[in-house]
Design a protein around this motif. Sequence first.
Motif, short mmCIF file in Angstrom:
data_model
loop_
_atom_site.label_atom_id
_atom_site.label_comp_id
_atom_site.label_asym_id
_atom_site.label_seq_id
_atom_site.Cartn_x
_atom_site.Cartn_y
_atom_site.Cartn_z
N TRP A 1 0.85 -1.18 0.00
CA TRP A 1 0.00 0.00 0.00
C TRP A 1 0.89 1.24 0.00
O TRP A 1 2.11 1.14 0.18
CB TRP A 1 -0.87 0.03 1.25
CG TRP A 1 -2.21 -0.61 1.12
CD1 TRP A 1 -2.77 -1.14 0.00
CD2 TRP A 1 -3.17 -0.79 2.18
NE1 TRP A 1 -4.03 -1.64 0.29
CE2 TRP A 1 -4.30 -1.43 1.61
CE3 TRP A 1 -3.18 -0.47 3.54
CZ2 TRP A 1 -5.43 -1.75 2.37
CZ3 TRP A 1 -4.31 -0.79 4.28
CH2 TRP A 1 -5.42 -1.43 3.70
N SER A 2 0.24 2.41 -0.16
CA SER A 2 0.94 3.66 0.08
C SER A 2 0.27 4.36 1.25
O SER A 2 -0.96 4.32 1.39
CB SER A 2 0.93 4.56 -1.17
OG SER A 2 -0.38 5.01 -1.46
N ALA A 3 1.06 4.95 2.12
CA ALA A 3 0.56 5.70 3.28
C ALA A 3 0.58 7.18 2.93
O ALA A 3 1.37 7.62 2.08
CB ALA A 3 1.43 5.41 4.50
N PRO A 4 -0.26 7.99 3.59
CA PRO A 4 -1.17 7.65 4.69
C PRO A 4 -2.43 6.94 4.21
O PRO A 4 -2.74 6.94 3.02
CB PRO A 4 -1.49 9.02 5.30
CG PRO A 4 -1.38 9.97 4.15
CD PRO A 4 -0.25 9.45 3.31
N GLU A 5 -3.14 6.34 5.16
CA GLU A 5 -4.35 5.61 4.85
C GLU A 5 -5.49 6.58 4.54
O GLU A 5 -5.92 7.34 5.41
CB GLU A 5 -4.73 4.71 6.03
CG GLU A 5 -5.86 3.76 5.75
CD GLU A 5 -6.01 2.70 6.83
OE1 GLU A 5 -6.95 1.88 6.72
OE2 GLU A 5 -5.19 2.67 7.77
N LEU A 6 -5.96 6.54 3.30
CA LEU A 6 -6.98 7.47 2.83
C LEU A 6 -8.01 6.74 1.98
O LEU A 6 -7.70 5.73 1.35
CB LEU A 6 -6.35 8.59 1.99
CG LEU A 6 -5.30 9.49 2.66
CD1 LEU A 6 -4.60 10.34 1.60
CD2 LEU A 6 -5.94 10.38 3.71
N MET A 7 -9.21 7.26 1.98
CA MET A 7 -10.24 6.78 1.07
C MET A 7 -10.46 7.87 0.02
O MET A 7 -10.66 9.03 0.39
CB MET A 7 -11.54 6.49 1.83
CG MET A 7 -12.66 5.95 0.97
SD MET A 7 -12.35 4.29 0.34
CE MET A 7 -12.72 3.25 1.78
N PRO A 8 -10.40 7.59 -1.30
CA PRO A 8 -10.38 6.24 -1.88
C PRO A 8 -8.99 5.70 -2.19
O PRO A 8 -8.86 4.54 -2.56
CB PRO A 8 -11.15 6.45 -3.19
CG PRO A 8 -10.77 7.84 -3.60
CD PRO A 8 -10.66 8.63 -2.32
#
Length: 296
Positions: free
Chosen positions: A75-82
Amino acid sequence: MSVKCYETEYQNFGRCVCLENGIIKLMATIEVGPRIIYFGAQGKSNILFEDVERDFYEMNRGYGIWYAYGGHRLWSAPELMPETYLPDNNPVSYTFKNNTLVLTPDMTISKKQFQLVCEMTEGNVVHITNSITNCSDEPQRFAPWSVTGFASGGTELIPLCSTKTGFLPNRTMALWSYSDIRDERFHLTNNYATLRHDANRKDAFKVGFNVDDGYVIYAANGQVFRKSFANYEKANYPDYCCNFETYTNKHFLEVELLGEEREYNPMETASLKESWEITETKLSPDDVISSYIQKI
Protein backbone atom coordinates in the motif's frame (compact mmCIF):
# COMPACT_ATOMS: atom_id res chain seq x y z
CA MET A 1 18.14 -27.77 -4.89
CA SER A 2 17.43 -25.06 -7.46
CA VAL A 3 14.46 -22.73 -7.26
CA LYS A 4 11.40 -23.86 -9.20
CA CYS A 5 8.83 -21.43 -10.59
CA TYR A 6 5.49 -22.64 -11.93
CA GLU A 7 1.82 -21.71 -12.15
CA THR A 8 -0.85 -23.50 -10.14
CA GLU A 9 -4.44 -23.11 -8.96
CA TYR A 10 -4.81 -22.42 -5.25
CA GLN A 11 -7.98 -22.33 -3.14
CA ASN A 12 -10.40 -19.82 -4.70
CA PHE A 13 -7.63 -17.36 -5.60
CA GLY A 14 -7.40 -18.65 -9.15
CA ARG A 15 -4.08 -18.91 -10.93
CA CYS A 16 -1.03 -18.31 -8.75
CA VAL A 17 2.70 -18.40 -9.38
CA CYS A 18 4.71 -20.55 -7.02
CA LEU A 19 8.38 -20.49 -5.96
CA GLU A 20 9.92 -23.38 -4.04
CA ASN A 21 13.41 -24.66 -3.33
CA GLY A 22 12.77 -27.84 -1.33
CA ILE A 23 13.00 -25.96 1.97
CA ILE A 24 10.45 -23.16 1.68
CA LYS A 25 7.50 -22.37 -0.57
CA LEU A 26 5.99 -19.03 -1.64
CA MET A 27 2.89 -18.45 -3.74
CA ALA A 28 1.52 -15.20 -5.22
CA THR A 29 -1.80 -14.42 -6.87
CA ILE A 30 -1.73 -13.38 -10.53
CA GLU A 31 -5.44 -13.05 -11.28
CA VAL A 32 -5.81 -10.30 -8.64
CA GLY A 33 -3.56 -8.23 -6.42
CA PRO A 34 -0.84 -9.22 -6.28
CA ARG A 35 -0.83 -10.88 -2.87
CA ILE A 36 1.85 -13.20 -1.57
CA ILE A 37 -0.88 -15.55 -0.45
CA TYR A 38 1.22 -18.48 0.81
CA PHE A 39 4.51 -18.83 2.66
CA GLY A 40 5.76 -21.71 4.75
CA ALA A 41 8.29 -24.46 5.25
CA GLN A 42 7.99 -27.15 2.59
CA GLY A 43 5.14 -29.51 3.51
CA LYS A 44 3.90 -27.29 6.34
CA SER A 45 0.74 -25.22 6.59
CA ASN A 46 0.52 -21.64 5.40
CA ILE A 47 1.62 -19.12 8.04
CA LEU A 48 -0.12 -16.31 6.14
CA PHE A 49 -3.79 -15.36 6.42
CA GLU A 50 -6.11 -16.56 3.66
CA ASP A 51 -9.44 -14.77 3.29
CA VAL A 52 -11.15 -17.57 1.39
CA GLU A 53 -14.60 -16.34 2.41
CA ARG A 54 -13.80 -12.72 1.41
CA ASP A 55 -14.89 -11.55 4.86
CA PHE A 56 -12.59 -8.52 4.99
CA TYR A 57 -13.34 -5.85 2.40
CA GLU A 58 -14.05 -2.14 1.95
CA MET A 59 -16.69 -0.54 -0.25
CA ASN A 60 -15.00 2.18 -2.30
CA ARG A 61 -17.84 4.22 -3.76
CA GLY A 62 -17.33 5.04 -7.40
CA TYR A 63 -14.48 2.54 -7.73
CA GLY A 64 -15.77 -0.85 -6.59
CA ILE A 65 -14.90 -3.23 -3.78
CA TRP A 66 -11.42 -3.67 -2.32
CA TYR A 67 -10.76 -7.15 -0.94
CA ALA A 68 -8.01 -8.01 1.52
CA TYR A 69 -7.65 -11.53 0.04
CA GLY A 70 -5.00 -12.23 2.68
CA GLY A 71 -1.25 -12.63 2.78
CA HIS A 72 1.18 -9.82 1.95
CA ARG A 73 0.30 -6.66 0.03
CA LEU A 74 1.78 -3.26 -0.80
CA TRP A 75 0.00 0.00 0.00
CA SER A 76 0.94 3.66 0.08
CA ALA A 77 0.56 5.70 3.28
CA PRO A 78 -1.17 7.65 4.69
CA GLU A 79 -4.35 5.61 4.85
CA LEU A 80 -6.98 7.47 2.83
CA MET A 81 -10.24 6.78 1.07
CA PRO A 82 -10.38 6.24 -1.88
CA GLU A 83 -6.60 6.14 -2.54
CA THR A 84 -5.69 3.34 -0.12
CA TYR A 85 -8.64 1.10 -0.93
CA LEU A 86 -8.60 1.26 -4.72
CA PRO A 87 -9.66 -2.23 -5.87
CA ASP A 88 -6.78 -4.35 -7.15
CA ASN A 89 -8.91 -7.09 -8.66
CA ASN A 90 -7.29 -7.19 -12.11
CA PRO A 91 -4.72 -9.67 -13.50
CA VAL A 92 -1.05 -9.21 -12.60
CA SER A 93 1.88 -9.63 -14.97
CA TYR A 94 5.02 -11.40 -13.82
CA THR A 95 8.51 -12.42 -14.88
CA PHE A 96 10.94 -14.94 -13.39
CA LYS A 97 14.68 -14.83 -13.96
CA ASN A 98 17.75 -15.66 -11.84
CA ASN A 99 15.63 -16.96 -8.94
CA THR A 100 13.72 -13.66 -8.85
CA LEU A 101 9.97 -13.26 -9.32
CA VAL A 102 8.72 -9.78 -10.31
CA LEU A 103 4.99 -9.06 -9.87
CA THR A 104 3.55 -5.96 -11.58
CA PRO A 105 -0.13 -4.94 -11.30
CA ASP A 106 -1.92 -2.26 -13.28
CA MET A 107 -0.96 1.34 -12.61
CA THR A 108 -3.31 3.05 -10.14
CA ILE A 109 -5.58 5.94 -11.14
CA SER A 110 -3.20 8.28 -9.30
CA LYS A 111 -0.41 7.03 -11.60
CA LYS A 112 1.48 5.04 -9.01
CA GLN A 113 3.14 1.87 -10.27
CA PHE A 114 3.35 -0.79 -7.56
CA GLN A 115 5.71 -3.77 -7.81
CA LEU A 116 6.69 -6.75 -5.65
CA VAL A 117 10.02 -8.50 -6.19
CA CYS A 118 10.66 -11.87 -4.51
CA GLU A 119 14.15 -13.38 -4.57
CA MET A 120 14.54 -16.96 -3.33
CA THR A 121 17.84 -18.82 -3.07
CA GLU A 122 18.67 -22.23 -1.60
CA GLY A 123 18.06 -21.55 2.09
CA ASN A 124 15.03 -20.77 4.24
CA VAL A 125 14.99 -17.03 3.43
CA VAL A 126 13.23 -15.03 0.74
CA HIS A 127 14.02 -11.36 0.06
CA ILE A 128 11.11 -9.05 -0.74
CA THR A 129 11.35 -5.60 -2.33
CA ASN A 130 8.19 -3.48 -2.22
CA SER A 131 8.36 -0.51 -4.58
CA ILE A 132 6.11 2.34 -5.69
CA THR A 133 7.07 4.56 -8.64
CA ASN A 134 5.49 7.95 -9.20
CA CYS A 135 4.57 7.77 -12.89
CA SER A 136 2.71 11.08 -12.93
CA ASP A 137 4.00 14.42 -14.20
CA GLU A 138 3.91 16.00 -10.75
CA PRO A 139 5.55 15.27 -7.38
CA GLN A 140 3.42 13.07 -5.14
CA ARG A 141 3.63 12.80 -1.36
CA PHE A 142 3.36 9.29 0.10
CA ALA A 143 5.26 6.55 1.88
CA PRO A 144 5.64 2.88 0.87
CA TRP A 145 3.71 0.63 3.23
CA SER A 146 4.18 -3.14 3.33
CA VAL A 147 1.47 -5.19 5.08
CA THR A 148 1.79 -8.90 5.92
CA GLY A 149 -1.29 -10.67 7.28
CA PHE A 150 -0.74 -13.81 9.35
CA ALA A 151 -2.84 -16.87 10.10
CA SER A 152 -4.78 -17.09 13.34
CA GLY A 153 -3.60 -18.43 16.66
CA GLY A 154 -0.10 -16.94 16.74
CA THR A 155 1.88 -14.54 18.90
CA GLU A 156 4.08 -11.65 17.76
CA LEU A 157 7.20 -10.25 19.41
CA ILE A 158 8.31 -6.65 18.81
CA PRO A 159 11.68 -5.58 20.30
CA LEU A 160 11.60 -1.96 21.44
CA CYS A 161 14.31 0.67 21.09
CA SER A 162 17.06 0.30 23.71
CA THR A 163 19.32 3.14 22.56
CA LYS A 164 20.58 5.22 25.48
CA THR A 165 19.63 8.83 24.75
CA GLY A 166 20.11 10.48 28.15
CA PHE A 167 17.68 13.36 28.58
CA LEU A 168 16.04 12.74 25.18
CA PRO A 169 13.23 10.25 24.45
CA ASN A 170 14.10 7.02 22.65
CA ARG A 171 10.71 5.32 22.07
CA THR A 172 7.75 6.31 19.94
CA MET A 173 4.35 4.69 20.43
CA ALA A 174 1.21 5.50 18.44
CA LEU A 175 -2.29 4.30 19.30
CA TRP A 176 -5.44 4.40 17.20
CA SER A 177 -8.80 5.63 18.49
CA TYR A 178 -10.19 2.07 18.59
CA SER A 179 -7.17 0.65 20.46
CA ASP A 180 -7.71 -0.15 24.14
CA ILE A 181 -4.37 0.01 25.97
CA ARG A 182 -5.78 -2.55 28.43
CA ASP A 183 -6.43 -5.06 25.63
CA GLU A 184 -5.46 -8.50 26.94
CA ARG A 185 -3.97 -9.47 23.58
CA PHE A 186 -1.34 -6.73 23.96
CA HIS A 187 1.54 -6.77 26.46
CA LEU A 188 4.04 -3.93 26.85
CA THR A 189 7.33 -3.90 28.76
CA ASN A 190 10.40 -1.65 28.76
CA ASN A 191 12.20 -3.92 26.28
CA TYR A 192 9.54 -5.47 24.09
CA ALA A 193 5.87 -5.70 23.20
CA THR A 194 3.83 -8.77 22.28
CA LEU A 195 0.53 -9.07 20.44
CA ARG A 196 -1.52 -12.26 20.35
CA HIS A 197 -4.14 -13.15 17.76
CA ASP A 198 -7.50 -14.22 19.17
CA ALA A 199 -10.19 -15.37 16.73
CA ASN A 200 -12.84 -14.85 19.42
CA ARG A 201 -12.17 -11.11 19.75
CA LYS A 202 -14.26 -9.02 17.35
CA ASP A 203 -12.70 -5.68 18.29
CA ALA A 204 -9.61 -4.39 16.50
CA PHE A 205 -6.34 -3.22 18.01
CA LYS A 206 -3.48 -1.30 16.39
CA VAL A 207 -0.22 0.16 17.68
CA GLY A 208 2.91 1.66 16.12
CA PHE A 209 6.54 1.91 17.27
CA ASN A 210 10.00 3.04 16.19
CA VAL A 211 11.61 -0.39 15.84
CA ASP A 212 15.36 0.04 15.47
CA ASP A 213 16.50 -3.58 15.94
CA GLY A 214 15.35 -4.39 12.43
CA TYR A 215 13.21 -7.47 13.06
CA VAL A 216 9.96 -8.86 14.47
CA ILE A 217 8.87 -12.45 15.15
CA TYR A 218 5.56 -14.22 14.60
CA ALA A 219 5.06 -17.81 15.78
CA ALA A 220 2.11 -19.98 14.75
CA ASN A 221 1.24 -23.45 13.45
CA GLY A 222 4.57 -25.07 14.33
CA GLN A 223 6.59 -22.40 12.52
CA VAL A 224 8.56 -19.28 13.43
CA PHE A 225 8.52 -16.37 11.00
CA ARG A 226 11.18 -13.67 11.27
CA LYS A 227 10.75 -10.47 9.27
CA SER A 228 13.99 -8.47 9.00
CA PHE A 229 14.20 -4.92 7.69
CA ALA A 230 16.35 -1.80 7.72
CA ASN A 231 17.03 -0.12 11.05
CA TYR A 232 15.13 2.99 12.04
CA GLU A 233 16.52 6.09 10.36
CA LYS A 234 16.20 9.83 10.83
CA ALA A 235 13.32 10.18 8.38
CA ASN A 236 9.75 11.43 8.30
CA TYR A 237 7.82 8.22 8.87
CA PRO A 238 4.00 8.33 8.94
CA ASP A 239 1.77 8.11 12.02
CA TYR A 240 3.88 10.07 14.53
CA CYS A 241 7.08 8.78 12.95
CA CYS A 242 6.54 5.03 13.25
CA ASN A 243 8.44 2.72 10.92
CA PHE A 244 6.53 -0.29 12.24
CA GLU A 245 2.87 -0.93 13.01
CA THR A 246 0.83 -3.98 13.93
CA TYR A 247 -2.91 -4.60 13.75
CA THR A 248 -5.21 -7.44 14.74
CA ASN A 249 -8.88 -8.33 14.56
CA LYS A 250 -10.78 -11.61 14.67
CA HIS A 251 -9.54 -12.61 11.21
CA PHE A 252 -5.77 -12.04 11.28
CA LEU A 253 -2.75 -10.28 12.71
CA GLU A 254 -0.85 -7.85 10.47
CA VAL A 255 2.80 -6.82 10.59
CA GLU A 256 3.35 -3.53 8.77
CA LEU A 257 6.50 -1.69 7.65
CA LEU A 258 6.60 1.96 6.59
CA GLY A 259 9.13 3.95 4.61
CA GLU A 260 9.82 7.65 4.48
CA GLU A 261 6.85 9.92 3.80
CA ARG A 262 7.85 12.74 1.48
CA GLU A 263 7.35 14.11 -2.01
CA TYR A 264 8.58 11.72 -4.70
CA ASN A 265 9.40 13.32 -8.04
CA PRO A 266 8.11 12.04 -11.39
CA MET A 267 9.58 8.57 -12.11
CA GLU A 268 11.16 8.41 -8.63
CA THR A 269 10.72 5.11 -6.80
CA ALA A 270 10.13 4.53 -3.10
CA SER A 271 11.20 1.08 -1.87
CA LEU A 272 10.97 -1.07 1.22
CA LYS A 273 13.19 -4.13 1.49
CA GLU A 274 12.55 -6.99 3.89
CA SER A 275 13.66 -10.58 4.38
CA TRP A 276 11.43 -13.45 5.45
CA GLU A 277 12.93 -16.39 7.29
CA ILE A 278 10.89 -19.36 8.44
CA THR A 279 11.86 -22.30 10.64
CA GLU A 280 9.95 -25.25 12.04
CA THR A 281 9.42 -25.69 15.77
CA LYS A 282 7.75 -28.08 18.20
CA LEU A 283 7.24 -25.30 20.74
CA SER A 284 3.99 -23.47 21.31
CA PRO A 285 3.82 -19.86 20.08
CA ASP A 286 4.12 -18.54 23.64
CA ASP A 287 7.16 -20.72 24.35
CA VAL A 288 8.80 -19.56 21.13
CA ILE A 289 8.29 -15.93 22.08
CA SER A 290 9.60 -16.59 25.61
CA SER A 291 12.81 -18.03 24.17
CA TYR A 292 13.35 -14.88 22.06
CA ILE A 293 12.55 -12.59 24.99
CA GLN A 294 15.43 -14.11 26.94
CA LYS A 295 17.81 -12.88 24.24
CA ILE A 296 16.60 -9.27 24.29
